[in-house]
Design a protein around this motif. Sequence first.
Motif, mmCIF file in Angstrom:
data_model
loop_
_atom_site.group_PDB
_atom_site.id
_atom_site.type_symbol
_atom_site.label_atom_id
_atom_site.label_comp_id
_atom_site.label_asym_id
_atom_site.label_seq_id
_atom_site.Cartn_x
_atom_site.Cartn_y
_atom_site.Cartn_z
ATOM 1 N N LYS A 126 12.066 23.369 -8.228
ATOM 2 C CA LYS A 126 11.497 24.545 -8.885
ATOM 3 C C LYS A 126 10.129 24.914 -8.316
ATOM 4 N N LEU A 127 9.485 23.957 -7.661
ATOM 5 C CA LEU A 127 8.162 24.207 -7.093
ATOM 6 C C LEU A 127 8.294 25.081 -5.855
ATOM 7 N N ARG A 128 7.654 26.221 -5.874
ATOM 8 C CA ARG A 128 7.696 27.133 -4.726
ATOM 9 C C ARG A 128 6.674 26.697 -3.672
ATOM 10 N N GLY A 129 7.019 26.923 -2.406
ATOM 11 C CA GLY A 129 6.120 26.571 -1.316
ATOM 12 C C GLY A 129 6.039 25.084 -1.072
ATOM 13 N N TYR A 130 7.127 24.364 -1.345
ATOM 14 C CA TYR A 130 7.121 22.897 -1.292
ATOM 15 C C TYR A 130 6.686 22.362 0.072
ATOM 16 N N LEU A 131 7.127 22.979 1.159
ATOM 17 C CA LEU A 131 6.843 22.455 2.491
ATOM 18 C C LEU A 131 5.352 22.422 2.806
ATOM 19 N N LEU A 235 2.415 19.736 -8.505
ATOM 20 C CA LEU A 235 3.226 18.652 -7.963
ATOM 21 C C LEU A 235 4.685 18.907 -8.334
ATOM 22 N N PRO A 236 5.627 18.461 -7.503
ATOM 23 C CA PRO A 236 7.046 18.640 -7.842
ATOM 24 C C PRO A 236 7.444 17.726 -8.990
ATOM 25 N N ILE A 237 8.432 18.135 -9.745
ATOM 26 C CA ILE A 237 8.971 17.314 -10.826
ATOM 27 C C ILE A 237 10.371 16.884 -10.424
ATOM 28 N N PHE A 238 10.526 15.614 -10.090
ATOM 29 C CA PHE A 238 11.819 15.087 -9.675
ATOM 30 C C PHE A 238 12.550 14.525 -10.887
ATOM 31 N N CYS A 239 12.969 15.417 -11.736
ATOM 32 C CA CYS A 239 13.614 14.998 -12.972
ATOM 33 C C CYS A 239 14.685 16.009 -13.365
ATOM 34 N N LEU A 240 15.909 15.529 -13.562
ATOM 35 C CA LEU A 240 16.978 16.333 -14.129
ATOM 36 C C LEU A 240 17.333 15.712 -15.474
#
Length: 608
Positions: A126-131, A235-240
């Motif tokens: 969901k985080l935009r611009g991750y790279l 920060l990205p959220i690595f959670c489903l």
Amino acid sequence: MKIQKHLPLVLTVLCMAAFAACLIVFESDYLWKMQELDLFLYTPLFFQQKMVVAGGCLSWLATYFTQFMYHPWIGVLMLAAWWVLLVFISAKTFRVSAKWLTILLIPVALLLVIDVSLDYWMYYMKLRGYLFMPTIGVTAAVALVWLFRAITAKYFIRTVFLAIVTFAAYPLMGFYGLLAIALMALLAFRLDDMTKTAKVVNCVVAVILIFAVPLLFYRYVYYQTNLLNIYWTALPIFCLQEEFKQYYIPYYLLVAFYVILALAGGVRRKAKPAKTWLWAVAQVCLIAAIAYGVWAAWYKDDNFHKELAMERCLEDADWQGIIDVAKEVGEEPTRAMLMMKNLALFREGRIGDEMYHYCNGSKKCNTPLTVRMMQVVGKPLYFNYGLLNFCYRWCTEDGVEHGWRIEYLKYMAKCSLLNEEWQLAEKYINLLKKTKYYKKWAIEQEKFLRNKKALLADKEYGAVAHLMGYESTLNSDNTIVEQFVMNHFANHDSDDPLMQELTLVGALWKKDIQTFWPHFFHYAELHKGQHIPIHYQEAAYLYGHLENQVDISRMPFDPVVRTTYDNFMQKAQQYAGMSEETLRDLFKSEFGHTFYYDYFLNRNQQLY
């Protein structure tokens, strides 16, 4: 001494150039797909929407750079330029001596690992611009620490600066703004120009601000943010359904590196010059360790990269390109690869003769995530098979859930055009006209607005419109794309030769004899006087022998169909009693290209 001064700079530049080259050579399809799964609009409203959460400015900037991955080499050069800037600022801020400049390859390597270890999370992120987000965020944080060090220590000016930066950096940078404050406080303990009182005051003020400022912004500004995430925004959220903590490891190591650097890099101390040979050995060992670490963490799954290559060809309607990639598959493929390959063969008019000539199977995606084909390639598959309602429905749902992306807007525009929803199509076209690299595509679509004749005459749209001869409905597909598409065609009948061929393909997929015969006879009637493709002959010959309900004695089967069947059955009797898995390996080289093999030995494939 000259060697120790200049060689590390050369090695650092060469290593970063090697990182960039590897990205371009091995990850071009991945980088291209990442920008397709992102969106940057050149509008004031887009910027305002980004700013409704902490770290919005950083996300806006990272998304801006991500769009250049449309041409991966351009995007990678920009990313490498940020790495060079990070190394320069880090060396200045933490007083890293020239002879140990290669140490600063560690954060660059960690940032590279963050980008290349994402695997199937790219479809759920969901985080935009991750790279670019971590690279730009860390660079900006270190630059603020550099300013903190550069200003005078008199009159508690640094303390005032620290407070001002917290209130300014948190809304702009989120977590990375808080990281900058923490590094300032830690670095202060190593600065000789500050009194002990000033150091303690700085530390106390930093701790209070780090905890209090996000709460204040949450209470009065960013109330839409989840309270649990206010310290981790940007920060990205690595959670489903569950949290996948292993994806955070590079972030932990990156923060730990700069914490250690802040504690150790406050002052320069005169030290005895190291022996050149000992220093050289240390340099080699460091670079070797960094290179090995990057290689070990790099996501190298072949099926994943083959999927991406096929997806890129699919977006360009390069059907032969998809088939060429399928030829290169040397292991059991995923079902997504099989579906794209079959679509390409259908569009090339070769599915009836070549459907089983490539590696088939149902290998699980190499990721701890529960991946759905819908997220990977479901939308383009639905579109190209003429199931527009399902393509549009999932673009809408995933746009709400994961954020709007280039891919979604393109397919929503295409679906709206084919459904003759002109105002809706115009809406999406106008949005895409505000992008950099998809503006030209959007302008080209305008010629189809309110012009059905031009739409049907177009090669891409005309092919899809050909498959829309059914009642337009929308029901549940349970996210199982392959099952839904195949059952859809297997349960239809059509006087259109192309549509009828897909009904026959669906019948073969179901492996249901009663479904097969009506579709086969209708197909034969529509192609009277033409050669029936091999796989359809094989199915008819097999089913005729299995149930003897249809007289196949007068059907003009090719000699190879009869011979292959006889050899298959003879060998099956020879190895009777063996497990299906064992038989699959024994029969693959001789019969893997036939429907006989698929019918008996490729049953119960795992769908997702």
